[in-house]
Design a protein around this motif. Structure first.
Motif, short mmCIF file in Angstrom:
data_model
loop_
_atom_site.label_atom_id
_atom_site.label_comp_id
_atom_site.label_asym_id
_atom_site.label_seq_id
_atom_site.Cartn_x
_atom_site.Cartn_y
_atom_site.Cartn_z
N THR A 195 0.86 -1.18 0.00
CA THR A 195 0.00 0.00 0.00
C THR A 195 0.90 1.23 0.00
N ALA A 196 0.73 2.09 -1.00
CA ALA A 196 1.56 3.28 -1.15
C ALA A 196 0.87 4.48 -0.50
N VAL A 197 1.64 5.23 0.28
CA VAL A 197 1.13 6.45 0.93
C VAL A 197 2.02 7.62 0.53
N ASP A 198 1.42 8.69 0.06
CA ASP A 198 2.17 9.90 -0.29
C ASP A 198 1.23 11.09 -0.26
N PRO A 199 1.71 12.29 0.10
CA PRO A 199 0.85 13.47 0.12
C PRO A 199 0.70 14.14 -1.24
N SER A 200 1.52 13.76 -2.22
CA SER A 200 1.50 14.42 -3.52
C SER A 200 0.67 13.65 -4.54
N ARG A 201 -0.34 14.29 -5.08
CA ARG A 201 -1.16 13.67 -6.11
C ARG A 201 -0.35 13.42 -7.38
N VAL A 202 0.56 14.33 -7.73
CA VAL A 202 1.39 14.14 -8.92
C VAL A 202 2.21 12.86 -8.79
N MET A 203 2.79 12.65 -7.62
CA MET A 203 3.59 11.45 -7.41
C MET A 203 2.73 10.20 -7.43
N LEU A 204 1.59 10.23 -6.78
CA LEU A 204 0.72 9.05 -6.77
C LEU A 204 0.20 8.72 -8.16
N ASP A 205 -0.01 9.76 -8.98
CA ASP A 205 -0.48 9.50 -10.34
C ASP A 205 0.56 8.77 -11.17
N GLN A 206 1.85 8.92 -10.80
CA GLN A 206 2.92 8.19 -11.49
C GLN A 206 3.16 6.81 -10.90
N HIS A 207 2.55 6.55 -9.76
CA HIS A 207 2.74 5.28 -9.09
C HIS A 207 1.94 4.19 -9.81
#
Length: 264
Positions: free
Chosen positions: A73-85
């Protein structure tokens, strides 16, 4: 199964100084092209996770070093980063308030991210709360060997990093760590973070490479561009090669990167 949620907007991130998600919303575009996970570091981290089957990756960024044979499960505050995940289990949240119950995961991992967190102690406590084992890859700002780029051309970046990164003693103490493993950076390391190009100095001339490192991307052009111009001139004249002939013969250098292990 797809999990996509938005729980918070503070903390997290990957390889930088500033916990605000807007930073990686800005510099995170194209991040995966330069920041390609290196299999040697991936192997070290996977080993550190032990027999864990469920893993939470806090400050996941684009998913670097997540083991493919576990449920992550990936957790990050940045939507840009999560969109690349590339994963299907993604949660937009900060490290200091993980939206999971106690003991929800076998292990928690965090790669070059603790120094982003506004409250590192609280974030590390959260890792311990939600998992039985923790594997944290970080940089020790008290390590004596410094990258030549910062010693000779950009001392502002070196000073910024040393003040921004969480001391290794704080990380180990907060986690009650039992093991600290060094990771000397190979000369052909594929992940373009801070010291990746120590034997490939021409790489730092590339603005795309610099943009993928928040250490460099966060400094003003008025500081970076003259320094890079000096480096370019030294490479053309051969001055850099003469000063660093010893580096050109080495396979790896210990620049202070460490994998901290805690729990069971």
């Amino acid at each position: 199964m797809k999990i996509e949620s938005d729980a918070s907007s503070a903390g997290g991130g990957h390889d930088g100084h500033d916990g605000h998600p807007a930073k990686y919303d800005r510099i995170g575009v194209g991040y995966r092209e330069i920041r390609r996970p290196d299999p040697r570091l991936a192997s070290l981290i996977a080993g550190g996770l032990g027999d864990a089957r469920t893993v939470v990756n806090v400050g996941a960024g684009a998913g670097s070093y997540e083991p493919q044979d576990r449920e992550v499960t990936a957790v990050d505050p940045s939507r840009v980063m999560l969109d690349q995940h590339p994963g299907t289990r993604k949660v937009k949240a900060g490290a200091e308030q993980l939206p999971f119950p106690d003991g929800a995961f076998d292990a928690a991992m965090a790669v070059m991210t603790v120094h982003h967190w506004p409250d590192a102690a609280r974030g590390l406590a959260e890792l311990r709360r939600v998992s039985r084992r923790q594997a944290v890859f970080t940089w020790d700002p008290e390590h004596s060997t410094e990258l030549w780029l910062f010693e000779e051309y950009l001392p502002e970046a070196g000073a910024r990093d040393r003040s921004a990164f969480t001391p290794l003693s704080v990380v180990t103490g907060a986690l009650d760590a039992h093991t600290v493993l060094p990771f000397p950076v190979p000369h052909d390391f594929t992940d373009g973070f801070r010291a990746a190009f120590w034997r490939r100095p021409e790489s730092y001339l590339d603005p795309v490479v610099r943009a993928a490192s928040s250490t460099l991307a966060s400094l003003p052009a008025s500081v970076v561009e003259p320094a890079i111009a000096r480096l370019r001139a030294d490479l053309r004249s051969g001055a850099w090669q003469r000063r660093h002939a010893d580096l050109l013969e080495r396979e790896s250098v210990d620049y202070g990167y460490r994998l901290v292990l805690a729990g069971s």
